[in-house]
Scaffold this motif. Structure first.
Motif, PDB file in Angstrom:
ATOM      1  N   SER A 204      25.324  -3.906 -11.696  1.00  0.00           N
ATOM      2  CA  SER A 204      26.048  -4.374 -11.624  1.00  0.00           C
ATOM      3  C   SER A 204      26.939  -4.780 -11.067  1.00  0.00           C
ATOM      4  CB  SER A 204      26.792  -3.836 -13.209  1.00  0.00           C
ATOM      5  OG  SER A 204      26.427  -3.748 -14.541  1.00  0.00           O
ATOM      6  N   LEU A 205      27.403  -3.602 -10.218  1.00  0.00           N
ATOM      7  CA  LEU A 205      28.708  -3.664  -9.183  1.00  0.00           C
ATOM      8  C   LEU A 205      27.749  -5.252  -8.039  1.00  0.00           C
ATOM      9  CD1 LEU A 205      30.967  -2.928  -7.642  1.00  0.00           C
ATOM     10  CD2 LEU A 205      30.542  -1.252 -10.269  1.00  0.00           C
ATOM     11  N   ARG A 206      26.474  -5.152  -7.515  1.00  0.00           N
ATOM     12  CA  ARG A 206      26.175  -5.622  -6.846  1.00  0.00           C
ATOM     13  C   ARG A 206      26.253  -7.494  -7.555  1.00  0.00           C
ATOM     14  NH1 ARG A 206      24.360  -9.433  -4.588  1.00  0.00           N
ATOM     15  NH2 ARG A 206      22.987  -9.973  -3.522  1.00  0.00           N
ATOM     16  N   HIS A 207      26.408  -7.449  -8.179  1.00  0.00           N
ATOM     17  CA  HIS A 207      26.175  -8.563  -9.741  1.00  0.00           C
ATOM     18  C   HIS A 207      28.231  -9.315  -9.587  1.00  0.00           C
ATOM     19  CE1 HIS A 207      25.486 -12.249 -11.936  1.00  0.00           C
ATOM     20  NE2 HIS A 207      26.684 -11.558 -12.387  1.00  0.00           N
ATOM     21  N   ILE A 208      28.670  -8.079  -9.810  1.00  0.00           N
ATOM     22  CA  ILE A 208      30.246  -8.290  -9.687  1.00  0.00           C
ATOM     23  C   ILE A 208      30.366  -8.809  -8.418  1.00  0.00           C
ATOM     24  CG2 ILE A 208      32.429  -7.037 -10.029  1.00  0.00           C
ATOM     25  CD1 ILE A 208      31.264  -5.752 -12.423  1.00  0.00           C
ATOM     26  N   ALA A 209      30.550  -8.365  -7.400  1.00  0.00           N
ATOM     27  CA  ALA A 209      30.469  -8.217  -6.113  1.00  0.00           C
ATOM     28  C   ALA A 209      29.779  -9.584  -4.999  1.00  0.00           C
ATOM     29  CB  ALA A 209      29.406  -7.837  -5.033  1.00  0.00           C
ATOM     30  N   PHE A 210      28.930 -10.076  -5.577  1.00  0.00           N
ATOM     31  CA  PHE A 210      28.468 -11.487  -6.219  1.00  0.00           C
ATOM     32  C   PHE A 210      29.467 -12.453  -6.343  1.00  0.00           C
ATOM     33  CE2 PHE A 210      26.178 -15.345  -8.088  1.00  0.00           C
ATOM     34  CZ  PHE A 210      25.463 -15.992  -6.737  1.00  0.00           C
ATOM     35  N   GLU A 211      29.626 -12.711  -7.200  1.00  0.00           N
ATOM     36  CA  GLU A 211      30.494 -13.743  -8.302  1.00  0.00           C
ATOM     37  C   GLU A 211      31.735 -13.311  -7.563  1.00  0.00           C
ATOM     38  OE1 GLU A 211      29.176 -13.454 -13.171  1.00  0.00           O
ATOM     39  OE2 GLU A 211      30.974 -12.131 -12.261  1.00  0.00           O
ATOM     40  N   ALA A 212      32.577 -12.369  -7.049  1.00  0.00           N
ATOM     41  CA  ALA A 212      33.484 -12.357  -5.973  1.00  0.00           C
ATOM     42  C   ALA A 212      33.575 -12.997  -4.524  1.00  0.00           C
ATOM     43  CB  ALA A 212      34.202 -11.434  -6.446  1.00  0.00           C
ATOM     44  N   LEU A 213      32.221 -12.981  -4.184  1.00  0.00           N
ATOM     45  CA  LEU A 213      32.563 -13.755  -3.232  1.00  0.00           C
ATOM     46  C   LEU A 213      31.812 -15.551  -2.759  1.00  0.00           C
ATOM     47  CD1 LEU A 213      32.108 -13.016  -0.071  1.00  0.00           C
ATOM     48  CD2 LEU A 213      29.398 -13.180  -0.352  1.00  0.00           C
ATOM     49  N   MET A 214      31.533 -15.631  -4.593  1.00  0.00           N
ATOM     50  CA  MET A 214      31.430 -16.685  -4.108  1.00  0.00           C
ATOM     51  C   MET A 214      32.236 -17.392  -4.933  1.00  0.00           C
ATOM     52  SD  MET A 214      28.448 -17.264  -3.300  1.00  0.00           S
ATOM     53  CE  MET A 214      28.221 -19.028  -3.420  1.00  0.00           C
ATOM     54  N   SER A 215      33.811 -16.235  -5.288  1.00  0.00           N
ATOM     55  CA  SER A 215      35.106 -17.331  -5.684  1.00  0.00           C
ATOM     56  C   SER A 215      35.119 -17.209  -4.883  1.00  0.00           C
ATOM     57  CB  SER A 215      35.003 -16.084  -7.450  1.00  0.00           C
ATOM     58  OG  SER A 215      34.644 -15.904  -7.968  1.00  0.00           O
ATOM     59  N   ILE A 216      35.673 -16.286  -4.234  1.00  0.00           N
ATOM     60  CA  ILE A 216      37.483 -16.127  -2.745  1.00  0.00           C
ATOM     61  C   ILE A 216      36.706 -16.740  -1.162  1.00  0.00           C
ATOM     62  CG2 ILE A 216      38.559 -14.598  -1.160  1.00  0.00           C
ATOM     63  CD1 ILE A 216      38.151 -12.491  -3.703  1.00  0.00           C
ATOM     64  N   LYS A 217      35.367 -16.513  -0.936  1.00  0.00           N
ATOM     65  CA  LYS A 217      34.548 -16.915   0.145  1.00  0.00           C
ATOM     66  C   LYS A 217      35.111 -18.267  -0.029  1.00  0.00           C
ATOM     67  CE  LYS A 217      31.688 -16.939   3.672  1.00  0.00           C
ATOM     68  NZ  LYS A 217      30.569 -16.500   4.216  1.00  0.00           N
ATOM     69  N   PRO A 218      35.036 -19.903  -0.581  1.00  0.00           N
ATOM     70  CA  PRO A 218      34.931 -21.138   0.070  1.00  0.00           C
ATOM     71  C   PRO A 218      36.711 -21.323  -0.323  1.00  0.00           C
ATOM     72  CG  PRO A 218      33.284 -20.735  -2.095  1.00  0.00           C
ATOM     73  CD  PRO A 218      33.569 -19.310  -1.838  1.00  0.00           C
ATOM     74  N   ALA A 219      37.340 -20.889  -0.967  1.00  0.00           N
ATOM     75  CA  ALA A 219      38.485 -20.855  -0.950  1.00  0.00           C
ATOM     76  C   ALA A 219      39.274 -20.727  -0.129  1.00  0.00           C
ATOM     77  CB  ALA A 219      39.355 -20.364  -2.147  1.00  0.00           C
ATOM     78  N   ALA A 220      39.866 -19.426   0.792  1.00  0.00           N
ATOM     79  CA  ALA A 220      39.340 -18.212   1.654  1.00  0.00           C
ATOM     80  C   ALA A 220      39.036 -19.699   3.165  1.00  0.00           C
ATOM     81  CB  ALA A 220      38.484 -17.462   2.189  1.00  0.00           C
ATOM     82  N   ALA A 221      38.050 -19.903   3.172  1.00  0.00           N
ATOM     83  CA  ALA A 221      37.230 -20.721   4.228  1.00  0.00           C
ATOM     84  C   ALA A 221      38.211 -22.060   4.054  1.00  0.00           C
ATOM     85  CB  ALA A 221      35.824 -21.537   4.000  1.00  0.00           C
ATOM     86  N   LYS A 222      38.503 -22.777   3.211  1.00  0.00           N
ATOM     87  CA  LYS A 222      39.298 -23.375   3.113  1.00  0.00           C
ATOM     88  C   LYS A 222      40.525 -24.005   3.630  1.00  0.00           C
ATOM     89  CE  LYS A 222      40.822 -27.711  -0.085  1.00  0.00           C
ATOM     90  NZ  LYS A 222      40.888 -28.429  -1.311  1.00  0.00           N
ATOM     91  N   ARG A 223      41.282 -22.335   3.211  1.00  0.00           N
ATOM     92  CA  ARG A 223      42.658 -22.403   3.676  1.00  0.00           C
ATOM     93  C   ARG A 223      42.836 -21.892   5.316  1.00  0.00           C
ATOM     94  NH1 ARG A 223      47.097 -18.261   0.780  1.00  0.00           N
ATOM     95  NH2 ARG A 223      48.181 -17.946   2.586  1.00  0.00           N
ATOM     96  N   LEU A 224      41.515 -20.913   5.924  1.00  0.00           N
ATOM     97  CA  LEU A 224      42.195 -20.407   6.983  1.00  0.00           C
ATOM     98  C   LEU A 224      41.534 -22.040   7.882  1.00  0.00           C
ATOM     99  CD1 LEU A 224      40.656 -17.201   7.213  1.00  0.00           C
ATOM    100  CD2 LEU A 224      43.511 -17.670   6.449  1.00  0.00           C
ATOM    101  N   GLY A 225      40.591 -22.420   7.428  1.00  0.00           N
ATOM    102  CA  GLY A 225      39.892 -23.539   7.942  1.00  0.00           C
ATOM    103  C   GLY A 225      40.964 -24.867   8.608  1.00  0.00           C
ATOM    104  N   ASN A 226      41.877 -25.023   7.588  1.00  0.00           N
ATOM    105  CA  ASN A 226      42.416 -26.518   7.938  1.00  0.00           C
ATOM    106  C   ASN A 226      44.249 -25.963   8.591  1.00  0.00           C
ATOM    107  OD1 ASN A 226      40.766 -27.957   6.505  1.00  0.00           O
ATOM    108  ND2 ASN A 226      42.339 -27.566   4.350  1.00  0.00           N
ATOM    109  N   ARG A 227      43.883 -24.914   8.584  1.00  0.00           N
ATOM    110  CA  ARG A 227      45.692 -24.274   9.742  1.00  0.00           C
ATOM    111  C   ARG A 227      45.311 -24.402  11.127  1.00  0.00           C
ATOM    112  NH1 ARG A 227      44.899 -19.381  11.719  1.00  0.00           N
ATOM    113  NH2 ARG A 227      44.345 -17.632  10.239  1.00  0.00           N
ATOM    114  N   GLY A 228      46.287 -24.792  11.962  1.00  0.00           N
ATOM    115  CA  GLY A 228      45.684 -25.003  13.620  1.00  0.00           C
ATOM    116  C   GLY A 228      45.387 -23.422  13.916  1.00  0.00           C
ATOM    117  N   CYS A 229      44.204 -23.490  15.131  1.00  0.00           N
ATOM    118  CA  CYS A 229      44.194 -21.997  15.155  1.00  0.00           C
ATOM    119  C   CYS A 229      44.841 -21.307  16.324  1.00  0.00           C
ATOM    120  CB  CYS A 229      42.693 -22.485  16.551  1.00  0.00           C
ATOM    121  SG  CYS A 229      41.977 -20.093  16.387  1.00  0.00           S
ATOM    122  N   GLU A 230      45.225 -20.018  15.560  1.00  0.00           N
ATOM    123  CA  GLU A 230      46.250 -19.465  16.204  1.00  0.00           C
ATOM    124  C   GLU A 230      45.952 -19.206  17.906  1.00  0.00           C
ATOM    125  OE1 GLU A 230      43.094 -16.071  14.188  1.00  0.00           O
ATOM    126  OE2 GLU A 230      44.155 -17.883  13.940  1.00  0.00           O
TER     127      GLU A 230
END
Length: 252
Positions: A204-230
């Motif tokens: 159950s924990l493994r599945h919850i982690a899968f859902e969290a990763l699939m929910s957060i990672k695309p948004a994080a990639a979009k947020r971080l990817g569109n800004r200028g590199c530090e």
């Protein structure tokens, strides 16, 4: 010496020795997000390789990312990322079944016997988009005979706070204990006799982690990817240092 004067001195000394705090800059919080997602991915990979005790570290990382209290704030809240969709890759519990209902796991029969596996993207229903609060509090385990039902939050925090994630407590929640000890309520008949299908809390924990990763990672990639590199290269983060730390996600 007057007791009030003495108390005043002690109070002033305590104030003077108290460490000062400073705000963490946004880019440092975003770097923490990348670290936590990397922890999640590595623990998922280790779990899938057979190290199922990684479910405890999964719970701790999920707590860091998601859990808010009156005294502490989740990492996602600190960077204003809890308002997006959270994906449920499991069927909702109907509430009418007479037998235990556990949509975060499936049964697999193979050459190595019968075992429980996380549902992941193998659910019979389509992926559902929920608000974070609805996803976090949705019931994902129900045993009507024992009058017990658990949501994602309860399972994650029971493991992280009391069952060896970040702390081992002498007492654990009754509902979580039931999940561990009775689980799916299924008994497999094998050459060695009857075997209770266990580890429901782990998958159950493994599945919850899968859902969290699939929910957060695309948004994080979009947020971080569109800004200028530090690093000052003049390129977008996704085409520079972000390629090393935050590859764009692939969906199952």
């Amino acid at each position: 010496m007057d007791s009030r004067f003495s108390a005043s001195i002690i109070f002033e000394m305590a104030k003077s020795t108290k460490s000062k705090k400073r705000a963490v800059p946004l880019d440092a919080l975003e770097a923490q997000l990348q670290d936590q997602l990397a922890f999640l991915e590595r623990s998922i990979a280790a779990f899938d390789e057979g190290y199922d005790d990684e479910f405890k570290r999964l719970a701790v990382t999920l707590r860091v990312l998601l859990h808010d209290t009156s005294r502490s704030h989740s990492l996602l809240k600190q960077i204003n990322m809890k308002d997006g969709d959270f994906f449920a890759y499991s069927s909702p519990i109907s509430g009418t079944n007479l037998l235990p209902d556990w949509p975060l796991a499936i049964v697999r029969i193979g050459s190595d016997g019968i075992k429980l596996l996380p549902t992941l993207d193998k659910a019979v229903t389509s992926r559902r988009s929920l608000s974070f609060d609805d996803w976090w509090s949705e019931k994902v385990y129900r045993d009507p005979a024992a009058e017990i039902s658990l949501d994602r939050k309860t399972i994650v925090l029971a493991v992280a706070n009391k069952d060896g994630g970040a702390h081992v407590d002498p007492e654990i929640d009754e509902g979580y204990a039931h999940l561990v000890n009775s689980g799916a309520g299924l008994v497999a008949i094998t050459a060695e006799g009857e075997v209770l299908l266990d580890d429901l809390e782990k998958v159950s924990l493994r599945h919850i982690a899968f859902e969290a990763l699939m929910s957060i990672k695309p948004a994080a990639a979009k947020r971080l990817g569109n800004r200028g590199c530090e690093c000052g290269s003049g390129l977008k983060h996704r085409y520079c240092c972000g390629k090393k730390r935050m590859p764009l996600p692939t969906f199952p």
